[in-house]
Scaffold this motif. Structure first.
Motif, PDB file in Angstrom:
ATOM      1  N   LEU A  24       0.969  -1.206   0.128  1.00 29.49           N
ATOM      2  CA  LEU A  24      -0.024  -0.021  -0.070  1.00 29.49           C
ATOM      3  C   LEU A  24       0.862   1.417   0.202  1.00 29.49           C
ATOM      4  O   LEU A  24       0.654   2.188  -0.755  1.00 29.49           O
ATOM      5  CB  LEU A  24      -1.064   0.113   1.390  1.00 29.49           C
ATOM      6  CG  LEU A  24      -2.142  -1.123   1.080  1.00 29.49           C
ATOM      7  CD1 LEU A  24      -2.517  -1.081   2.708  1.00 29.49           C
ATOM      8  CD2 LEU A  24      -2.924  -0.616   0.193  1.00 29.49           C
ATOM      9  N   ARG A  27       1.654   2.359  -3.202  1.00 26.77           N
ATOM     10  CA  ARG A  27       0.693   3.022  -4.050  1.00 26.77           C
ATOM     11  C   ARG A  27       0.125   4.275  -3.630  1.00 26.77           C
ATOM     12  O   ARG A  27      -0.515   5.032  -4.285  1.00 26.77           O
ATOM     13  CB  ARG A  27      -0.413   2.011  -4.140  1.00 26.77           C
ATOM     14  CG  ARG A  27      -0.002   0.752  -5.159  1.00 26.77           C
ATOM     15  CD  ARG A  27      -0.915  -0.315  -4.850  1.00 26.77           C
ATOM     16  NE  ARG A  27      -0.564  -1.475  -5.689  1.00 26.77           N
ATOM     17  CZ  ARG A  27       0.179  -2.397  -5.460  1.00 26.77           C
ATOM     18  NH1 ARG A  27       1.203  -2.262  -4.465  1.00 26.77           N
ATOM     19  NH2 ARG A  27       0.379  -3.321  -6.542  1.00 26.77           N
ATOM     20  N   ALA A  28       0.420   4.570  -2.324  1.00 31.35           N
ATOM     21  CA  ALA A  28      -0.380   5.801  -1.687  1.00 31.35           C
ATOM     22  C   ALA A  28       0.397   7.138  -1.955  1.00 31.35           C
ATOM     23  O   ALA A  28       1.632   7.351  -1.911  1.00 31.35           O
ATOM     24  CB  ALA A  28      -0.342   5.638  -0.025  1.00 31.35           C
ATOM     25  N   ILE A  34      -1.324   5.904   6.253  1.00 34.01           N
ATOM     26  CA  ILE A  34      -1.456   4.238   6.554  1.00 34.01           C
ATOM     27  C   ILE A  34      -0.544   4.155   7.887  1.00 34.01           C
ATOM     28  O   ILE A  34       0.504   4.356   8.197  1.00 34.01           O
ATOM     29  CB  ILE A  34      -0.666   3.558   5.479  1.00 34.01           C
ATOM     30  CG1 ILE A  34      -1.369   3.958   4.143  1.00 34.01           C
ATOM     31  CG2 ILE A  34      -0.889   1.882   5.596  1.00 34.01           C
ATOM     32  CD1 ILE A  34      -0.588   3.049   2.986  1.00 34.01           C
ATOM     33  N   ALA A 302      -3.950  -4.614  -2.191  1.00 32.52           N
ATOM     34  CA  ALA A 302      -3.386  -3.515  -2.429  1.00 32.52           C
ATOM     35  C   ALA A 302      -3.803  -2.765  -3.671  1.00 32.52           C
ATOM     36  O   ALA A 302      -4.105  -1.947  -4.091  1.00 32.52           O
ATOM     37  CB  ALA A 302      -1.864  -3.577  -2.201  1.00 32.52           C
ATOM     38  N   LEU A 305      -7.240  -1.613  -3.867  1.00 34.22           N
ATOM     39  CA  LEU A 305      -7.339  -0.183  -2.820  1.00 34.22           C
ATOM     40  C   LEU A 305      -6.595   0.780  -3.916  1.00 34.22           C
ATOM     41  O   LEU A 305      -6.750   2.175  -3.359  1.00 34.22           O
ATOM     42  CB  LEU A 305      -6.732  -0.347  -1.662  1.00 34.22           C
ATOM     43  CG  LEU A 305      -7.754  -0.896  -0.755  1.00 34.22           C
ATOM     44  CD1 LEU A 305      -6.837  -1.425   0.650  1.00 34.22           C
ATOM     45  CD2 LEU A 305      -9.111  -0.441  -0.327  1.00 34.22           C
ATOM     46  N   ALA A 306      -5.752   0.809  -4.578  1.00 36.78           N
ATOM     47  CA  ALA A 306      -4.723   1.551  -5.300  1.00 36.78           C
ATOM     48  C   ALA A 306      -5.517   2.797  -5.834  1.00 36.78           C
ATOM     49  O   ALA A 306      -5.178   3.875  -5.447  1.00 36.78           O
ATOM     50  CB  ALA A 306      -3.825   0.835  -6.361  1.00 36.78           C
ATOM     51  N   LEU A 309      -6.780   4.860  -3.113  1.00 40.00           N
ATOM     52  CA  LEU A 309      -5.885   5.795  -2.180  1.00 40.00           C
ATOM     53  C   LEU A 309      -5.727   7.139  -3.038  1.00 40.00           C
ATOM     54  O   LEU A 309      -5.325   8.089  -2.188  1.00 40.00           O
ATOM     55  CB  LEU A 309      -4.676   4.918  -2.262  1.00 40.00           C
ATOM     56  CG  LEU A 309      -4.542   3.938  -1.315  1.00 40.00           C
ATOM     57  CD1 LEU A 309      -3.320   2.827  -1.673  1.00 40.00           C
ATOM     58  CD2 LEU A 309      -4.463   4.205   0.126  1.00 40.00           C
TER      59      LEU A 309
END
Length: 383
Positions: A24, A27-28, A34, A302, A305-306, A309
């Motif tokens: 994550l 990608r955040a 996080i 992940a 959720l990318a 984010l």
């Protein structure tokens, strides 16, 4: 409504939780949104391992950990896997060349993998909270109790520390773990031998070319009897169960025993809460699929959720639902394989045992039959 303290709270600092946090963070836009909640591993005492386990990581898991800069310094490669059934003809050999990969997998120290993941997490920019929270309360936002404080997050992802609720099976077996020295080691070869009482695996050990990691599944009373044996008597018992393929076998490490069961629950646990890894499923150790399945959970969560984010003010639930839908086939197949194999091969029905031997022979003679199972164990379903 006030902005939650974090976009994502990851509960559990084992290998899957750390890998999820790293996936994550890559990608955040802001990794500091996080949080990874839970204690760091205790430092290893000099010359000793805090956790005696080794882990069989398949080719896909190694590729993931390498991409996260979290691959440990020491690993023993698995190039071939020899599968047999005690007392019956028929065996199959799975070779990395057949699948076009440099190796089928590797055996690594649990402690080294966890240390590498935590080192990468400390450098990733995520927030570390070294205390484990209570059970997350689903909602918008999700609320977690951490010590005397309440913490809010848009999503809570649970990776360990809670047993899944749903499917459950007790196998009537205990796993006996130890380190074995072989007088005639075969470099790069792992063994899975199905006995009348449960599977027996010998895996190349990262600490030496003549060492093997033993996972021997036996009934509880047999496990207690093995614990009471001295090293010579234990080696003789193992030799009788395994055979002579590796020459003389001797126990050199401490023995550890734990009961075996399967638990599996839903990937979604309410609004804003999802489970991965051991919080979603715990498996029989046959074929070494537990952590590999958990790492696939982390990578696909992940991925799901990318896009969210980049727009965390939007509802996270559709992304979590997409993740749960995509994981059904892989989870279902892996659960089916690891639940069925130890029960079928341990049957007392002589006809069924002969059929199992014939099936192993057929798999060995027909690569087209062997390849789908081997490829699933190698990398699972990743899409």
């Amino acid at each position: 409504m006030a902005t939650p303290a974090y976009d994502i709270a990851i509960i559990g600092t084992g290998p899957v939780g750390c890998a999820l946090a790293l996936c994550l963070a890559r990608r955040a836009p802001d990794p500091g949104r996080i949080a990874l909640l839970g204690p760091e591993p205790a430092p290893c005492a000099e010359g000793r391992s805090v956790d005696p386990r080794t882990l069989a990581l398949n080719h896909g898991s190694r590729a993931l950990l390498e991409s996260l800069d979290a691959w440990p310094a020491h690993a023993a490669e698995i190039l071939t896997v020899h599968v047999s059934q005690a007392g019956h003809l028929g065996r199959t050999l799975i070779d990395h060349h057949d699948l076009g990969v440099p190796r089928l997998g590797c055996v690594v120290s649990y402690d080294e993998v966890l240390a590498a993941l935590h080192a990468a997490a400390r450098a990733s920019g995520i927030e570390r909270i070294l205390e484990r929270p209570g059970r997350p309360r689903p909602g918008r936002p999700v609320r977690l109790r951490v010590g005397d404080l309440d913490l809010d997050a848009r999503a809570a992802l649970v990776s360990d520390g809670e047993r899944p609720r749903g499917l459950h099976r007790e196998y009537g077996q205990h796993a006996v773990l130890s380190t074995i020295r072989a007088s005639r080691p075969i470099p790069g070869r792992a063994f899975e031998r199905f006995t009348r009482h449960g599977p027996l695996a010998l895996l190349p050990h990262p600490d030496g070319g003549d060492l093997y990691s033993l996972v021997w599944c036996v009934p509880p009373d047999r496990a207690r009897a093995l614990e009471a044996l001295d090293d010579d008597a234990f080696g003789a018992a193992l030799q009788q169960a395994f055979g002579q393929r590796l020459g003389a076998l001797g126990k050199i490490g401490a023995m550890h025993v734990f009961p075996l069961s399967m638990h599996a629950g839903p990937a979604l646990r309410g609004t804003g809460v999802a489970s991965v890894g051991n919080a979603a499923q715990t498996l029989h150790p046959v074929a070494g699929q537990g952590l590999n399945l958990g790492l696939r959970d982390a990578a696909q969560l992940a991925d799901a959720l990318a896009p969210w984010l980049a727009r965390p003010d939007e509802d996270v639930q559709p992304a979590l639902e997409r993740f749960a839908s995509r994981r059904r086939i892989d989870r279902g197949l892996t659960l089916a394989v690891t639940d069925t194999l130890p029960r079928v091969f341990a049957t007392g029905n002589p006809l069924l045992r002969h059929l199992c031997g014939a099936a192993l022979a057929a798999l060995d003679l027909a690569p087209a039959l062997r390849a789908p199972l081997a490829r699933h164990l190698l990398q699972g379903q990743r899409h």
